[in-house]
Design an enzyme around this catalytic site. Structure first.
Site, PDB file in Angstrom:
ATOM      1  N   TYR A  78      43.045  37.228  31.404  1.00  0.00           N
ATOM      2  CA  TYR A  78      41.973  38.107  31.883  1.00  0.00           C
ATOM      3  C   TYR A  78      40.745  38.011  30.979  1.00  0.00           C
ATOM      4  O   TYR A  78      39.606  37.918  31.456  1.00  0.00           O
ATOM      5  CB  TYR A  78      42.505  39.532  31.929  1.00  0.00           C
ATOM      6  CG  TYR A  78      41.524  40.592  32.364  1.00  0.00           C
ATOM      7  CD1 TYR A  78      41.122  40.693  33.687  1.00  0.00           C
ATOM      8  CD2 TYR A  78      41.036  41.512  31.444  1.00  0.00           C
ATOM      9  CE1 TYR A  78      40.233  41.676  34.088  1.00  0.00           C
ATOM     10  CE2 TYR A  78      40.163  42.510  31.827  1.00  0.00           C
ATOM     11  CZ  TYR A  78      39.752  42.585  33.151  1.00  0.00           C
ATOM     12  OH  TYR A  78      38.873  43.567  33.545  1.00  0.00           O
TER      13      TYR A  78
ATOM     14  N   ASP B 232      37.866  42.824  51.043  1.00  0.00           N
ATOM     15  CA  ASP B 232      39.085  43.100  50.290  1.00  0.00           C
ATOM     16  C   ASP B 232      40.245  42.382  50.951  1.00  0.00           C
ATOM     17  O   ASP B 232      40.431  42.483  52.173  1.00  0.00           O
ATOM     18  CB  ASP B 232      39.383  44.595  50.198  1.00  0.00           C
ATOM     19  CG  ASP B 232      40.266  44.911  48.999  1.00  0.00           C
ATOM     20  OD1 ASP B 232      39.737  45.455  48.005  1.00  0.00           O
ATOM     21  OD2 ASP B 232      41.466  44.593  49.043  1.00  0.00           O
TER      22      ASP B 232
ATOM     23  N   LYS C 285      37.023  36.769  32.114  1.00  0.00           N
ATOM     24  CA  LYS C 285      35.861  37.652  32.015  1.00  0.00           C
ATOM     25  C   LYS C 285      34.803  37.100  31.067  1.00  0.00           C
ATOM     26  O   LYS C 285      33.609  37.330  31.253  1.00  0.00           O
ATOM     27  CB  LYS C 285      36.302  39.048  31.589  1.00  0.00           C
ATOM     28  CG  LYS C 285      37.080  39.793  32.672  1.00  0.00           C
ATOM     29  CD  LYS C 285      36.296  39.849  33.973  1.00  0.00           C
ATOM     30  CE  LYS C 285      36.908  40.805  34.975  1.00  0.00           C
ATOM     31  NZ  LYS C 285      36.165  40.822  36.262  1.00  0.00           N
TER      32      LYS C 285
ATOM     33  N   LEU D  90      36.761  50.406  41.639  1.00  0.00           N
ATOM     34  CA  LEU D  90      35.338  50.212  41.406  1.00  0.00           C
ATOM     35  C   LEU D  90      34.622  49.692  42.638  1.00  0.00           C
ATOM     36  O   LEU D  90      33.530  50.155  42.976  1.00  0.00           O
ATOM     37  CB  LEU D  90      35.132  49.237  40.242  1.00  0.00           C
ATOM     38  CG  LEU D  90      35.366  49.792  38.840  1.00  0.00           C
ATOM     39  CD1 LEU D  90      35.518  48.645  37.844  1.00  0.00           C
ATOM     40  CD2 LEU D  90      34.218  50.706  38.425  1.00  0.00           C
TER      41      LEU D  90
ATOM     42  N   ASN E 292      33.285  41.680  42.362  1.00  0.00           N
ATOM     43  CA  ASN E 292      34.116  42.693  41.714  1.00  0.00           C
ATOM     44  C   ASN E 292      35.615  42.417  41.817  1.00  0.00           C
ATOM     45  O   ASN E 292      36.386  42.944  41.037  1.00  0.00           O
ATOM     46  CB  ASN E 292      33.794  44.060  42.336  1.00  0.00           C
ATOM     47  CG  ASN E 292      34.763  45.130  41.939  1.00  0.00           C
ATOM     48  OD1 ASN E 292      34.701  45.680  40.846  1.00  0.00           O
ATOM     49  ND2 ASN E 292      35.698  45.455  42.842  1.00  0.00           N
TER      50      ASN E 292
ATOM     51  N   ILE F 265      38.178  35.285  48.789  1.00  0.00           N
ATOM     52  CA  ILE F 265      36.905  34.786  48.297  1.00  0.00           C
ATOM     53  C   ILE F 265      37.076  33.774  47.160  1.00  0.00           C
ATOM     54  O   ILE F 265      36.083  33.218  46.676  1.00  0.00           O
ATOM     55  CB  ILE F 265      35.976  35.951  47.861  1.00  0.00           C
ATOM     56  CG1 ILE F 265      36.719  36.985  46.989  1.00  0.00           C
ATOM     57  CG2 ILE F 265      35.426  36.622  49.087  1.00  0.00           C
ATOM     58  CD1 ILE F 265      36.835  36.641  45.553  1.00  0.00           C
TER      59      ILE F 265
END
Length: 295
Positions: A171, A38, A175, A19, A100, A74
């Protein structure tokens, strides 16, 4: 270059594959200057490589666009701060942040270790918070200096965070946290000219190909929405969660008060149970948890 994001400076995390890569390329195609972040880690978050980010940068430049790589982590203050600094130092500004980056360590709850839980929360949730925190500080300083930004943030949640997903407790929790963070950021940063939204994408990537083998939607199908949300053309949409799968776009509607009963006094446990059962009978059924029907 011309386009809906002409001359905007956009940071995309986890942009070496899937994505994130699709988003970075789509922004560049619409005229943006892109910082491609990345770490180059594996699907489980292990390892690091400069290759994925460098490849996307090369692809953007080959198409006549502008991009620079960033290989920092990050989910650390140093990595997040340097990410925002890379945009400002290279291009003189920052207009859009797309959070992302992420990875999976799927386990049923009885097998999920503390390290596996912490690792996923760290990258998905803390990895959203830290870049957002440093970007917000930059935009607040700009606003106070008389240079109000036209800034946009696009966070990445998931259907797992909205409905739950069997085997993905870590996860799903991360989220769901991204949604809460998005709502707070949208409320707090509006005064500085920052609009903050979250997307719940469904697309075939290396993260989803095992869990959703039949999923046909591509990452490139999600990116048009992300680009619009990250552009100046988005003049008022903030604090929203939007789902994208193939050609389908959905406004996700979250928790809000449903059936209510007020006795005006404290109930006994039995009375509380009776009341709740009557309210549930008048309420909407929640959506099914992903994978709940699997044997």
């Amino acid at each position: 270059m011309t386009g809906i994001c002409a001359d905007r400076v956009v940071v995309v995390t986890g942009a070496g594959r899937g994505l994130g890569r699709a988003h970075a390329l789509a922004f560049a195609a619409e005229g943006a200057k892109v910082v491609v972040n990345d770490l180059g880690a594996g699907l489980d978050g292990a390892g690091a490589s400069a290759g994925p980010a460098a490849d996307v940068v090369a692809e953007i430049r080959a198409g006549g666009g502008h991009a620079v790589p960033h290989g920092g982590d990050i989910a650390t203050p140093e990595g997040a701060e340097s990410l925002i600094a890379t945009a400002v130092d290279t291009y003189g500004r920052l207009d859009t942040l797309v959070n992302n980056a992420g990875f999976l360590r799927d386990r049923m709850l009885v097998n999920l270790t503390e390290d596996e839980f912490d690792a996923v929360i760290r990258v998905h949730l803390k990895g959203h918070f830290l870049p957002l925190r440093y970007a917000a500080a930059h935009w607040r300083a700009e606003a106070k200096a008389g240079r109000p930004p036209v800034a946009r943030v696009v966070n990445t949640t998931s259907g797992a965070g909205l409905l739950g997903s069997v085997g993905q407790g870590n996860y799903a929790a991360a989220k769901a946290g991204v949604v809460g963070l998005t709502l707070v950021a949208a409320a707090e940063l509006a005064r500085y000219g920052v609009l903050v939204n979250a997307i719940a994408p469904a697309a075939r990537t290396r993260m989803t190909e095992r869990a959703f083998a039949g999923l046909a939607a591509l990452p490139e199908d999600v990116s048009p929405l992300v680009v619009w949300l990250g552009s100046a053309a988005n003049e008022g949409v903030t604090g929203r969660v939007l789902e994208s799968e193939g050609g389908r776009l959905t406004v996700m509607e979250g928790w809000r008060p449903g059936p209510t009963a007020d006795s005006g006094r404290r109930r006994t446990p039995a009375a509380a149970g009776t009341t709740i059962l009557s309210l549930l009978a008048r309420s909407e059924e929640p959506g099914p948890v992903y994978g709940a029907g699997a044997g």
